[in-house]
Structures are given as structure tokens and as C-alpha cells.
Design a protein around this motif. Structure first.
Motif, PDB file in Angstrom:
ATOM      1  N   VAL A 134      10.942   8.264  -6.371  1.00 12.68           N
ATOM      2  CA  VAL A 134      11.379   7.315  -5.340  1.00 12.68           C
ATOM      3  C   VAL A 134      10.505   6.063  -5.384  1.00 12.68           C
ATOM      4  N   VAL A 135       9.202   6.232  -5.513  1.00 11.28           N
ATOM      5  CA  VAL A 135       8.302   5.078  -5.576  1.00 11.28           C
ATOM      6  C   VAL A 135       8.591   4.246  -6.826  1.00 11.28           C
ATOM      7  N   ALA A 172       5.768  -4.415  -4.727  1.00 12.83           N
ATOM      8  CA  ALA A 172       5.593  -3.063  -5.286  1.00 12.83           C
ATOM      9  C   ALA A 172       4.445  -2.326  -4.604  1.00 12.83           C
ATOM     10  N   LEU A 173       4.640  -1.042  -4.422  1.00  8.10           N
ATOM     11  CA  LEU A 173       3.608  -0.198  -3.814  1.00  8.10           C
ATOM     12  C   LEU A 173       2.548   0.122  -4.856  1.00  8.10           C
ATOM     13  N   THR A 174       1.300  -0.196  -4.534  1.00  5.40           N
ATOM     14  CA  THR A 174       0.190   0.109  -5.436  1.00  5.40           C
ATOM     15  C   THR A 174      -0.748   1.139  -4.831  1.00  5.40           C
ATOM     16  N   LEU A 175      -0.568   1.437  -3.559  1.00  6.40           N
ATOM     17  CA  LEU A 175      -1.369   2.432  -2.847  1.00  6.40           C
ATOM     18  C   LEU A 175      -0.430   3.207  -1.941  1.00  6.40           C
ATOM     19  N   LEU A 176      -0.552   4.531  -1.994  1.00 12.63           N
ATOM     20  CA  LEU A 176       0.319   5.380  -1.188  1.00 12.63           C
ATOM     21  C   LEU A 176      -0.526   6.450  -0.530  1.00 12.63           C
ATOM     22  N   ARG A 177      -0.478   6.508   0.789  1.00 11.63           N
ATOM     23  CA  ARG A 177      -1.178   7.558   1.535  1.00 11.63           C
ATOM     24  C   ARG A 177      -0.126   8.528   2.049  1.00 11.63           C
ATOM     25  N   VAL A 178      -0.300   9.784   1.712  1.00 16.15           N
ATOM     26  CA  VAL A 178       0.668  10.809   2.110  1.00 16.15           C
ATOM     27  C   VAL A 178      -0.080  11.932   2.818  1.00 16.15           C
TER      28      VAL A 178
END
Length: 119
Positions: free
Chosen positions: A93-94, A105-111
């Protein structure tokens, strides 16, 4: 409700199963600038996943599990496989989002933890 009031610019979703239960589903929503927490450019999207069940329990204060829920509990091997496939869905998805996002664009993702605790 008028959709212009919804703070979402665009949405993406992915599943890997045709089952009625959405285990492994991933949803990514890009937020409009005015809908971002703290107004920050780094709070540009929200990602949500539906993790698998490893036990028939609910968190304290949520009451007892619904009848039939025990049928959705996975054995350890299927649970780990579903967690892995959920992670693959997150990255797919990302990647799809980033292809279209350009400078956004997403370069950092906190989950947060997926299927932890009472799951």
C-alpha cells in the motif's frame, strides 16, 4: 454528509484474502493539510491494519467475546503467516501510494503493534 467536510485527500486499501473477516486488510488515508494532527507536514497520512486473532479474548473493560468468535482464532503458524502477509500488505500500500505521491511520498512510517496484547 458532504464529502468536502471529510479531512481525507485520497485513500488506498489492500487485502490478501477473500474471507469475510478482514484479517490482513490495510487502509492508508492521506490527510488534507487542514486535517493533519498538529498541522504538521509529517502527520500526512493514517495507516490502519486488521491483524489476526491468536486467542479468543478482549481487552479489559471490553466485555466478553461474541459467540462464534472462537472460530476466527488462528493456530500459531497461521497467526504468524497472517502477520507476515499483513506486513507485506502495509508495504505494498505504501509503495502504491508513493508511486502517485511524488514530493508527498512517505519516508517515515510509525505503526503501532499489530495483533499484540489480547489478540
Amino acid at each position: 454528509r458532504d464529502t468536502k467536510d471529510i479531512p481525507v485527500e485520497r485513500s488506498y486499501a489492500r487485502v490478501f484474502s477473500k474471507a469475510l473477516e478482514p484479517f490482513g486488510a490495510v487502509f492508508l488515508h492521506e490527510l488534507k493539510a487542514e486535517g493533519r494532527p498538529l498541522g504538521g507536514k509529517h502527520n500526512s497520512a493514517v495507516l490502519y491494519t486488521v491483524g489476526p486473532l491468536g486467542q479468543n479474548a478482549k481487552a479489559p473493560g471490553e466485555g466478553k467475546p461474541q459467540p462464534g468468535r472462537e472460530k476466527l482464532v488462528m493456530n500459531k503458524l497461521d497467526f504468524v503467516k497472517c502477520l507476515y502477509d499483513t506486513g507485506v500488505n502495509v508495504m505494498e500500500v505504501v509503495k502504491e501510494y508513493n508511486k502517485e505521491a511524488g514530493a508527498r511520498a512517505l519516508t517515515l512510517l510509525r505503526v503501532p503493534i499489530v495483533s499484540g496484547g489480547t489478540f
